[in-house]
Design a protein around this motif. Structure first.
Motif, PDB file in Angstrom:
ATOM      1  N   HIS A   1       6.843-112.036  52.104  1.00  0.00           N
ATOM      2  CA  HIS A   1       7.630-110.990  52.750  1.00  0.00           C
ATOM      3  C   HIS A   1       9.104-111.187  52.394  1.00  0.00           C
ATOM      4  O   HIS A   1       9.458-112.105  51.629  1.00  0.00           O
TER       5      HIS A   1
ATOM      6  N   ARG B   1      11.619-112.298  54.077  1.00  0.00           N
ATOM      7  CA  ARG B   1      12.213-113.580  54.475  1.00  0.00           C
ATOM      8  C   ARG B   1      11.853-114.672  53.480  1.00  0.00           C
ATOM      9  O   ARG B   1      12.678-115.541  53.168  1.00  0.00           O
ATOM     10  N   TRP B   2      10.613-114.638  52.992  1.00  0.00           N
ATOM     11  CA  TRP B   2      10.195-115.612  51.971  1.00  0.00           C
ATOM     12  C   TRP B   2      11.071-115.456  50.723  1.00  0.00           C
ATOM     13  O   TRP B   2      11.564-116.442  50.171  1.00  0.00           O
TER      14      TRP B   2
ATOM     15  N   ASN C   1      14.097-114.085  50.472  1.00  0.00           N
ATOM     16  CA  ASN C   1      15.484-114.478  50.732  1.00  0.00           C
ATOM     17  C   ASN C   1      15.646-115.993  50.733  1.00  0.00           C
ATOM     18  O   ASN C   1      16.670-116.514  50.272  1.00  0.00           O
ATOM     19  N   HIS C   2      14.626-116.690  51.243  1.00  0.00           N
ATOM     20  CA  HIS C   2      14.664-118.155  51.222  1.00  0.00           C
ATOM     21  C   HIS C   2      14.675-118.677  49.785  1.00  0.00           C
ATOM     22  O   HIS C   2      15.410-119.625  49.463  1.00  0.00           O
TER      23      HIS C   2
END
Length: 374
Positions: free
Chosen positions: A249, A251-252, A254-255
């Motif tokens: 997703h 967030r994954w 962006n990390h």
């Protein structure tokens, strides 16, 4: 009651890409063959898509939001069914059943559950046709992943005694089925298909997807970022395994991007395409070294840049498999998954197993689905 001799079924599939529903009306009365009578596609209204996206992660008032989204989804499904019937001139009482996948909003087989929303009771009421839904739960109850379910269908329609093949479905998530001389030995989710590419282009260009992979083709891959993505532990897990938006997703992404400063958006898109291609090629080369061909279905089959990158990834691994669309096998890439759920509905009605334990890890073959009578 429908005439069971006609063996006409409708399959409805809305996948991880969350763009809309694909529908197929098919005739299974031919011995060992499927005749597609009509196809349809309906995009999701933006408000429904927004709600389904919200439900991909914990949010406030989830039960209320899901109930309304399920109702909205059933209404879109019913519109798709009505279009299939109208376009083909088929009365509803000539269709034995509808196989409706629903929309996955959670997939946590490691915790013993998966959840597909969709309100099949309302779909049965609106369509006046028996509905088979909830295909994944029984496999999970039997110790499986509940996914992927398509390998058994791939075996039935694409298996060939003279050629070892891989069928690669590139929807929101990527998965492969190995057809070893006509028999499926296993299948599993390889990682992201289009989901991260669609997310990224939506954030930066406001588009639902990267047509032909043109934006990715305008960028340059970022090797260090690709290496970080390939280091995701899921990629190295042995099958059986399955995944979804619960892992891959925004967030994954962006990390993974955080350590890489000043990257250009088109370069990230090129790297995301490379990530999908590399995970597929890695899976094929490690688990299907004898495959002569890879047949691609799903929306990714129309991304020319992605297919070019997949060919490159296979060649770099000295794998000789040729890459084709499932069009070469007589079924449009857009219709394979919808046909699979029509087939699974038929399996339920005829009380035959629909899962492949070698793919899902279930304790054995199981009849999949739950009936919502018309």
């Amino acid at each position: 009651m429908p005439d069971l001799q006609t063996k006409r079924y409708i399959g409805l599939m809305s996948g991880t890409s969350l763009d809309g529903v694909d529908g197929v009306l098919a005739d299974f009365s031919g011995e060992g063959s499927i005749r597609t009578i009509a196809t349809a596609y309906l995009p999701f209204p933006q408000a429904l898509r927004d709600d389904l996206l919200r439900l991909q992660a914990p949010t406030d008032n989830e039960i209320h939001i899901e109930a309304l989204a399920a109702k909205g989804l059933a209404q879109v499904y019913a519109e798709c069914v009505a279009k299939l019937l109208a376009d083909s001139g088929t009365p509803c009482d000539e269709v034995t059943a509808i196989g409706a996948h629903g929309q996955t909003i959670r997939h946590r087989p490691e915790l013993g559950y998966t959840w597909q929303t969709g309100n099949p009771a309302l779909l049965a009421e609106l369509s006046r046709i028996d509905v088979i839904a909830d295909f994944r739960s029984r496999d999970i109850a039997a110790g499986g992943q509940g996914a992927p379910l398509v390998p058994a269908f791939h075996q039935a329609v694409f298996g060939n005694e003279e050629e070892t093949r891989v069928v690669a479905n590139i929807g929101g998530i990527g998965n492969i089925s190995l057809l070893d001389r006509g028999q499926t030995t296993f299948g599993f989710d390889t990682g992201p298909g289009n989901v991260l590419m669609d997310t990224w282009i939506g954030q930066h260009l406001g588009r639902g997807y990267d047509a032909d992979g043109a934006w990715a083709a305008s960028g340059k891959e970022i090797p260090a970022l690709l290496a970080d993505m390939m280091a995701e532990p899921y990629i190295a897990l042995p099958p059986p395994k399955s995944t979804g938006r619960d892992l891959f997703h925004a967030r994954w992404l962006n990390h993974k991007l955080a350590p890489h400063a000043s990257v250009q958006p088109e370069d990230v898109q090129a790297t995301l395409a490379a990530f999908t291609a590399e995970t597929l090629a890695d899976a094929v080369s490690r688990h299907a070294p004898a495959a002569a061909a890879v047949y691609v279905c799903g929306g990714g089959a129309y991304n020319r840049y992605l297919l070019q990158r997949l060919r490159q990834s296979l060649q770099q691994r000295h794998h000789q498999a040729q890459v084709h669309s499932t069009d070469a096998l007589g079924i449009s890439p857009n219709h394979v998954e919808a046909l699979a759920f029509a087939w699974l509905a038929q399996r339920f009605v005829e009380r035959q197993a629909g899962n492949l334990p070698a793919a899902t890890g279930a304790k054995g073959p199981r009849i999949l689905g739950a009936l919502y009578p018309a």
